[in-house]
Design an enzyme around this catalytic site. Structure first.
Site, mmCIF file in Angstrom:
data_model
loop_
_atom_site.group_PDB
_atom_site.id
_atom_site.type_symbol
_atom_site.label_atom_id
_atom_site.label_comp_id
_atom_site.label_asym_id
_atom_site.label_seq_id
_atom_site.Cartn_x
_atom_site.Cartn_y
_atom_site.Cartn_z
ATOM 1 N N ASP A 1 45.235 -101.834 6.729
ATOM 2 C CA ASP A 1 45.711 -101.962 8.111
ATOM 3 C C ASP A 1 46.686 -103.127 8.194
ATOM 4 O O ASP A 1 47.719 -103.058 8.847
ATOM 5 C CB ASP A 1 44.574 -102.315 9.082
ATOM 6 C CG ASP A 1 43.525 -101.236 9.193
ATOM 7 O OD1 ASP A 1 43.852 -100.074 8.958
ATOM 8 O OD2 ASP A 1 42.382 -101.580 9.529
ATOM 9 N N GLU B 1 47.156 -95.706 21.284
ATOM 10 C CA GLU B 1 46.753 -94.376 20.822
ATOM 11 C C GLU B 1 46.883 -93.330 21.920
ATOM 12 O O GLU B 1 47.606 -92.343 21.785
ATOM 13 C CB GLU B 1 45.306 -94.431 20.298
ATOM 14 C CG GLU B 1 45.184 -95.234 19.008
ATOM 15 C CD GLU B 1 43.775 -95.732 18.696
ATOM 16 O OE1 GLU B 1 43.028 -96.064 19.644
ATOM 17 O OE2 GLU B 1 43.425 -95.802 17.508
ATOM 18 N N GLU C 1 47.957 -102.636 17.465
ATOM 19 C CA GLU C 1 46.502 -102.664 17.531
ATOM 20 C C GLU C 1 45.930 -103.745 16.625
ATOM 21 O O GLU C 1 44.843 -104.261 16.864
ATOM 22 C CB GLU C 1 45.954 -101.292 17.121
ATOM 23 C CG GLU C 1 44.512 -101.114 17.509
ATOM 24 C CD GLU C 1 43.831 -99.989 16.765
ATOM 25 O OE1 GLU C 1 44.104 -98.834 17.098
ATOM 26 O OE2 GLU C 1 43.038 -100.284 15.861
ATOM 27 N N GLU C 2 46.664 -104.104 15.603
ATOM 28 C CA GLU C 2 46.168 -105.101 14.650
ATOM 29 C C GLU C 2 46.360 -106.543 15.092
ATOM 30 O O GLU C 2 45.846 -107.454 14.460
ATOM 31 C CB GLU C 2 46.860 -104.912 13.295
ATOM 32 C CG GLU C 2 46.519 -103.607 12.601
ATOM 33 C CD GLU C 2 45.030 -103.438 12.385
ATOM 34 O OE1 GLU C 2 44.321 -104.447 12.208
ATOM 35 O OE2 GLU C 2 44.573 -102.288 12.424
ATOM 36 N N ASP D 1 34.459 -102.847 12.667
ATOM 37 C CA ASP D 1 35.769 -102.772 13.283
ATOM 38 C C ASP D 1 36.743 -103.804 12.734
ATOM 39 O O ASP D 1 37.850 -103.954 13.223
ATOM 40 C CB ASP D 1 35.660 -102.921 14.810
ATOM 41 C CG ASP D 1 35.205 -101.609 15.429
ATOM 42 O OD1 ASP D 1 35.488 -100.564 14.815
ATOM 43 O OD2 ASP D 1 34.574 -101.645 16.487
ATOM 44 N N LEU E 1 47.918 -98.050 11.114
ATOM 45 C CA LEU E 1 47.180 -97.168 10.190
ATOM 46 C C LEU E 1 45.862 -96.772 10.837
ATOM 47 O O LEU E 1 44.842 -97.441 10.678
ATOM 48 C CB LEU E 1 46.942 -97.857 8.841
ATOM 49 C CG LEU E 1 46.462 -96.915 7.727
ATOM 50 C CD1 LEU E 1 47.498 -95.823 7.441
ATOM 51 C CD2 LEU E 1 46.167 -97.673 6.454
ATOM 52 N N ASP E 2 45.906 -95.678 11.559
ATOM 53 C CA ASP E 2 44.699 -95.208 12.230
ATOM 54 C C ASP E 2 43.845 -94.419 11.242
ATOM 55 O O ASP E 2 44.365 -93.724 10.372
ATOM 56 C CB ASP E 2 45.066 -94.310 13.416
ATOM 57 C CG ASP E 2 43.822 -93.922 14.192
ATOM 58 O OD1 ASP E 2 43.324 -94.760 14.936
ATOM 59 O OD2 ASP E 2 43.320 -92.791 13.996
ATOM 60 N N ASP F 1 49.782 -98.225 16.438
ATOM 61 C CA ASP F 1 48.594 -98.368 15.600
ATOM 62 C C ASP F 1 49.101 -98.065 14.192
ATOM 63 O O ASP F 1 49.348 -96.907 13.850
ATOM 64 C CB ASP F 1 47.499 -97.378 16.019
ATOM 65 C CG ASP F 1 46.252 -97.545 15.169
ATOM 66 O OD1 ASP F 1 46.289 -98.331 14.196
ATOM 67 O OD2 ASP F 1 45.235 -96.890 15.466
HETATM 68 O O1 LIG Z 1 33.280 -93.357 15.444
HETATM 69 P P1 LIG Z 1 33.939 -92.345 16.311
HETATM 70 O O2 LIG Z 1 33.552 -92.504 17.751
HETATM 71 O O3 LIG Z 1 33.735 -90.942 15.827
HETATM 72 O O4 LIG Z 1 35.479 -92.695 16.303
HETATM 73 C C1 LIG Z 1 36.367 -92.161 15.369
HETATM 74 C C2 LIG Z 1 37.758 -92.483 15.765
HETATM 75 O O5 LIG Z 1 37.983 -93.832 15.494
HETATM 76 C C3 LIG Z 1 39.182 -93.964 14.760
HETATM 77 O O6 LIG Z 1 38.861 -94.153 13.418
HETATM 78 C C4 LIG Z 1 39.970 -95.114 15.301
HETATM 79 O O7 LIG Z 1 39.169 -96.260 15.229
HETATM 80 P P2 LIG Z 1 39.873 -97.643 15.075
HETATM 81 O O8 LIG Z 1 40.901 -97.674 16.192
HETATM 82 O O9 LIG Z 1 38.787 -98.643 15.239
HETATM 83 O O10 LIG Z 1 40.525 -97.608 13.728
HETATM 84 C C5 LIG Z 1 39.904 -92.647 14.931
HETATM 85 O O11 LIG Z 1 40.788 -92.353 13.891
HETATM 86 C C6 LIG Z 1 38.775 -91.685 15.025
HETATM 87 O O12 LIG Z 1 39.162 -90.563 15.742
#
Ligand SMILES: O=P(O)(O)OC[C@H]1O[C@](O)(COP(=O)(O)O)[C@@H](O)[C@@H]1O
Length: 407
Positions: free
Chosen positions: A139, A344, A162-163, A133, A183-184, A181
């Site tokens: 990001d 989000e 978020e960062e 994470d 860069l998701d 967020d």
């Molecule tokens: O590992 P999982 O539970 O499938 O989660 C995936 C989800 O996590 C994300 O990558 C977001 O995670 P982050 O907020 O830690 O970047 C989403 O884009 C994605 O839908």
């Protein structure tokens, strides 16, 4: 109705000067694009905006076509011939869309991995960036790009990202609070899988103005999603798409790389009341509660209320999974406590509701929740109204077992 006379642009072909690449020890080139650079945009520099006013818009007056060109751009759409969201918000959007064009250029750049290594080295000094994470370098860069856009707009009191550990107080006169967020889905970036920027815009709580900066920054950022004035995402994929709502429908604009404009391509998106797709990381099946397992087992066999066999689609990039769900219907979900309410779940639920769908944590409407912590995580279910209601009827759909996963 869109005019059929959409002009065809010839795409300029640039001859790369190979001797110039890669630039020596200079990563600044990644921040430059061919797009116009707004400095401090003012109402007079953006034609046709009315003075500041509330966001109550009369959707009957919305103009979706521009007579001359057969389309309207994002800035025309929010300006006085369209939604007329007011000077302040229009200026803010101008800066946000510019930031997102820079991020789009960055994620598509052949040099983004060099940038990652470069920035990764500086970020790693004294920091453990090896965890799953841990923020990825892009990001961080995207966060800086958004921050500078919000600061340059002069319209933002607080940015909560978020960062960042805490919200950043920017400007005491700024009428808006922006949550983002930047860069998701960035864990996908090295494989060029779609990513996205998410943002939500609230009004600043003037009644908190007397408080110390840190305190008012936090309280302004913890607003309930019900109070959102506008929200949006930008999908960086085969096309760059900015999808936004200002409280009167959800509309998507596609970046025209020849002009640098976001052009209205999907006015008034209506999510189908039923889809035939579920989107979830189903490798987690054995960590799911009984209700969720039953729901998925049922719909994939075509035994649900909608007697069709559902298909699975999961990109693992929230913006991309949601964009598909908005257009095709169905459910996009992450049943474990992973996604963030503030950055989000709230903005995306606002967009989904404005398109006629539903955003839920499995039990409650997302927009009715009061955030208590900035980085609060929760299960998230977004999608077609009837699909989400059917899923909620299984009761036990929130995944409590959340061991942390390796990939
Ligand atoms: O590992 P999982 O539970 O499938 O989660 C995936 C989800 O996590 C994300 O990558 C977001 O995670 P982050 O907020 O830690 O970047 C989403 O884009 C994605 O839908």
């Amino acid at each position: 109705m869109q005019s059929s006379a959409i002009p065809l642009h010839s795409t300029p072909v640039f001859q790369p000067k190979l001797t110039n690449f890669p630039p020596k020890n200079n990563y600044q080139f990644l921040f430059r694009t061919n797009f116009f650079t707004p400095r401090m945009a003012s109402a007079s520099s953006l034609s046709g905006y009315y003075p500041i006013r509330s966001l109550k818009v009369d959707s009957s007056s919305i103009v979706t076509d521009d007579d001359a060109n057969g389309f309207s751009t994002l800035m025309e759409y929010v300006g006085k011939g369209g939604l007329n969201v007011g000077d302040d918000l229009a200026i803010l959007l101008h800066h946000i869309q510019y930031a997102c064009k820079r991020i789009a250029a960055l994620v598509a750049s052949p040099f983004n991995s060099s940038l990652a290594r470069h920035i990764g080295r500086s970020a790693a000094a004294g920091t453990d960036v090896s965890g799953r994470d841990a923020p990825k370098p892009l990001d961080i860069v995207s966060n800086e790009i958004i921050l500078s856009a919000l600061r340059n707009s002069g319209k933002v009191a607080v940015m909560a990202s978020e960062e960042d550990d805490s919200p950043i107080w920017l400007n005491a006169d700024g009428p808006f609070v922006v949550v983002t967020d930047p860069l998701d889905g960035s864990r996908n970036i090295d494989a060029s899988i779609p990513t996205g920027t998410i943002f939500g815009i609230y009004g600043r709580h003037v009644e908190l103005d007397h408080l110390p900066e840190e305190e008012k920054a936090l309280l302004n950022s913890l607003q309930s999603g019900k109070r959102l004035l506008a929200a949006g995402y930008v999908l960086y994929s085969s096309a760059t798409i900015l999808c936004a709502s200002f409280g009167s429908g959800t509309h998507a604009f596609t970046l025209d790389h020849t002009t640098g404009d976001f052009v209205l391509t999907h006015p008034n998106i209506k999510i189908p009341p039923r889809g035939q797709i579920y989107s979830v990381n189903d490798a987690r099946y054995f960590d799911w509660p009984e209700g969720l397992r039953k729901y998925i087992d049922t719909v994939r066999q075509g035994k649900g209320k909608y007697p069709k066999k559902y298909s699975a689609r999961y990109i693992c990039s929230l913006v991309a999974d949601l964009h598909r769900t908005l257009l095709y219907g169905g459910v996009a979900m992450n049943p474990r406590d992973h996604l963030r309410l503030v950055y989000e779940a709230n903005p995306l639920s606002f967009l989904v509701e404005q398109a006629g769908g539903k955003g839920s944590d499995g039990k409650n409407r997302i927009l009715s929740l009061q955030p208590v912590k900035l980085h609060q995580r929760l299960p998230l279910f977004l999608g077609s109204l009837e699909d989400i209601e059917e899923l909620e009827s299984y009761g036990d759909v929130q995944q409590k077992v959340n061991p942390g996963y390796e990939v």
